[in-house]
Motif scaffolding. Structure first.
Motif, mmCIF file in Angstrom:
data_model
loop_
_atom_site.group_PDB
_atom_site.id
_atom_site.type_symbol
_atom_site.label_atom_id
_atom_site.label_comp_id
_atom_site.label_asym_id
_atom_site.label_seq_id
_atom_site.Cartn_x
_atom_site.Cartn_y
_atom_site.Cartn_z
ATOM 1 N N GLY A 90 0.823 -1.204 0.000
ATOM 2 C CA GLY A 90 0.000 0.000 0.000
ATOM 3 C C GLY A 90 0.856 1.253 0.000
ATOM 4 N N PHE A 91 0.414 2.268 -0.737
ATOM 5 C CA PHE A 91 1.176 3.497 -0.918
ATOM 6 C C PHE A 91 0.465 4.682 -0.258
ATOM 7 N N SER A 92 1.183 5.428 0.561
ATOM 8 C CA SER A 92 0.661 6.659 1.161
ATOM 9 C C SER A 92 -0.678 6.406 1.863
ATOM 10 N N ALA A 93 -1.777 6.969 1.360
ATOM 11 C CA ALA A 93 -3.083 6.681 1.957
ATOM 12 C C ALA A 93 -3.441 5.208 1.811
ATOM 13 N N GLY A 94 -2.958 4.563 0.750
ATOM 14 C CA GLY A 94 -3.133 3.120 0.614
ATOM 15 C C GLY A 94 -2.320 2.369 1.662
ATOM 16 N N GLY A 95 -1.158 2.940 2.030
ATOM 17 C CA GLY A 95 -0.377 2.374 3.123
ATOM 18 C C GLY A 95 -1.097 2.532 4.441
ATOM 19 N N THR A 99 -1.975 -0.612 6.812
ATOM 20 C CA THR A 99 -1.498 -0.739 8.185
ATOM 21 C C THR A 99 -2.628 -0.609 9.195
ATOM 22 N N LEU A 100 -3.616 0.247 8.907
ATOM 23 C CA LEU A 100 -4.763 0.334 9.806
ATOM 24 C C LEU A 100 -5.557 -0.964 9.792
ATOM 25 N N PHE A 101 -5.719 -1.534 8.619
ATOM 26 C CA PHE A 101 -6.413 -2.820 8.537
ATOM 27 C C PHE A 101 -5.656 -3.885 9.322
ATOM 28 N N THR A 102 -4.354 -3.985 9.105
ATOM 29 C CA THR A 102 -3.549 -5.026 9.728
ATOM 30 C C THR A 102 -3.512 -4.887 11.242
ATOM 31 N N ASN A 103 -3.484 -3.650 11.728
ATOM 32 C CA ASN A 103 -3.295 -3.427 13.159
ATOM 33 C C ASN A 103 -4.570 -3.087 13.927
ATOM 34 N N VAL A 104 -5.546 -2.451 13.269
ATOM 35 C CA VAL A 104 -6.711 -1.942 13.980
ATOM 36 C C VAL A 104 -7.978 -2.728 13.674
ATOM 37 N N LEU A 105 -8.323 -2.847 12.399
ATOM 38 C CA LEU A 105 -9.591 -3.491 12.057
ATOM 39 C C LEU A 105 -9.628 -4.939 12.520
ATOM 40 N N ARG A 106 -8.532 -5.654 12.361
ATOM 41 C CA ARG A 106 -8.504 -7.060 12.751
ATOM 42 C C ARG A 106 -8.576 -7.222 14.265
ATOM 43 N N VAL A 130 3.157 -7.948 4.426
ATOM 44 C CA VAL A 130 2.652 -6.624 4.084
ATOM 45 C C VAL A 130 3.802 -5.692 3.728
ATOM 46 N N ALA A 131 3.495 -4.701 2.875
ATOM 47 C CA ALA A 131 4.522 -3.759 2.429
ATOM 48 C C ALA A 131 3.970 -2.338 2.404
ATOM 49 N N PRO A 132 4.081 -1.601 3.499
ATOM 50 C CA PRO A 132 3.699 -0.184 3.492
ATOM 51 C C PRO A 132 4.801 0.646 2.815
ATOM 52 N N VAL A 133 4.432 1.425 1.803
ATOM 53 C CA VAL A 133 5.383 2.269 1.087
ATOM 54 C C VAL A 133 4.991 3.723 1.328
ATOM 55 N N TYR A 134 5.926 4.501 1.839
ATOM 56 C CA TYR A 134 5.677 5.866 2.353
ATOM 57 C C TYR A 134 4.269 5.982 2.944
ATOM 58 N N PRO A 135 3.986 5.163 3.971
ATOM 59 C CA PRO A 135 2.622 5.104 4.517
ATOM 60 C C PRO A 135 2.305 6.246 5.470
ATOM 61 N N ALA A 136 1.054 6.656 5.459
ATOM 62 C CA ALA A 136 0.536 7.559 6.486
ATOM 63 C C ALA A 136 0.009 6.682 7.620
ATOM 64 N N LEU A 167 -8.016 6.006 17.873
ATOM 65 C CA LEU A 167 -8.470 4.708 17.382
ATOM 66 C C LEU A 167 -7.798 4.333 16.069
ATOM 67 N N TYR A 168 -7.713 5.300 15.158
ATOM 68 C CA TYR A 168 -7.152 5.036 13.829
ATOM 69 C C TYR A 168 -5.657 5.384 13.830
ATOM 70 N N ASP A 169 -4.899 4.646 14.590
ATOM 71 C CA ASP A 169 -3.463 4.892 14.735
ATOM 72 C C ASP A 169 -2.748 3.553 14.685
ATOM 73 N N ALA A 170 -2.051 3.289 13.582
ATOM 74 C CA ALA A 170 -1.380 1.997 13.407
ATOM 75 C C ALA A 170 -0.171 1.844 14.316
ATOM 76 N N VAL A 171 0.420 2.956 14.738
ATOM 77 C CA VAL A 171 1.600 2.891 15.608
ATOM 78 C C VAL A 171 1.196 2.541 17.036
ATOM 79 N N LYS A 172 0.199 3.241 17.560
ATOM 80 C CA LYS A 172 -0.207 3.032 18.946
ATOM 81 C C LYS A 172 -1.060 1.787 19.138
#
Length: 249
Positions: A90-95, A99-106, A130-136, A167-172
């Motif tokens: 995923g790229f930028s907003a796609g990233g 990452t939100l899907f992988t870490n939050v939604l699941r 997974v491959a986040p590319v310049y992800p937000a 809530l929508y924070d892949a890092v935290k």
């Protein structure tokens, strides 16, 4: 939402390609079709995901990401790849979507009560790599994306805005232990937070999740496939990584 298939006959691997676009549009060429064609040329099946974005708000884009993973796994036998070798880039907003899907939604934190399930919804939604590319990775440093992703009344309410950002924070909300990562960003990135990306990498290392990091020297934001430029090497490294990480399965 829909998927565009790029089938590589005999491939055991598949990658869902998630273009960016600031949550308002999709960069379907440089962050979508070009990536899928490169993967296909190297014997890797790919599906480019067109997910809902503004005027649709979260969590619809994330639900589209989840549905894509389940759909691809559900049809593994049809297309010939392994249901245990499904990844996404995923790229930028796609990233952010990835990452939100992988870490939050699941993690079960986001649901839509009116969603009508079918047999595909019973399929496992975990990605194998997974491959986040310049992800937000958060909305905290991306206010434009925040306003594009949520109703303005919610964003302008300080308390509700803080809760959404939390809530929508892949890092935290990291919840991806054991899922191999390929992370790529430019050394001159000026749109998304490099500090967030570095913090995410630190946490992956702390939990001993495999992580390959590629820094594209001199690149800013949005370089995409970068074919024919000095930055294009990253895509070859990504393809090689896919082959290696998949061989470990």
């Amino acid at each position: 939402p829909y998927l565009i298939p790029f089938i590589a006959e005999g491939s055991s691997k598949v990658v869902i390609v998630v273009p960016g676009g600031g949550c308002c549009f999709k960069s379907m060429e440089t962050e979508g079709v070009n990536i899928a064609k490169a993967l296909q040329s190297q014997g890797i099946t790919a599906f480019v995901l067109w997910y809902r974005s503004n005027p649709y708000y979260q969590p619809y884009p994330l639900m589209d990401m989840q549905r894509a993973v389940r759909y691809v796994r559900y049809h593994a036998q049809t297309y010939g790849y392994s249901p245990n070798q499904i990844g996404a880039v995923g790229f930028s907003a796609g990233g952010a979507q990835l990452t939100l899907f992988t870490n939050v939604l699941r993690a079960g934190a986001i649901t839509i009560p009116e969603y009508e399930k079918d047999e595909i919804d019973g399929v496992d939604d975990q990605l194998n790599f997974v491959a986040p590319v310049y992800p937000a990775l958060t909305y905290n440093h991306n206010l434009g994306m925040l306003y594009a992703s949520f109703p303005k009344k919610l964003v302008r309410d300080k308390a509700r805005r803080s809760e959404v950002i939390r809530l929508y924070d892949a890092v935290k909300n990291m919840n991806c232990k054991g899922i191999p990562h390929f992370i790529c960003y430019g050394s001159k990135e000026d749109i998304v937070s490099i500090d967030d990306i570095k913090q995410y990498i630190v946490q992956l290392n702390l939990q001993k999740t495999p992580c390959k990091v590629v820094v594209v020297e001199g690149a800013g934001h949005g370089y995409g496939d970068a074919t024919g430029t000095e930055h294009g090497f990253w895509l070859n490294e990504f393809i090689q990584w896919i082959q290696q990480v998949s061989n470990k399965k």
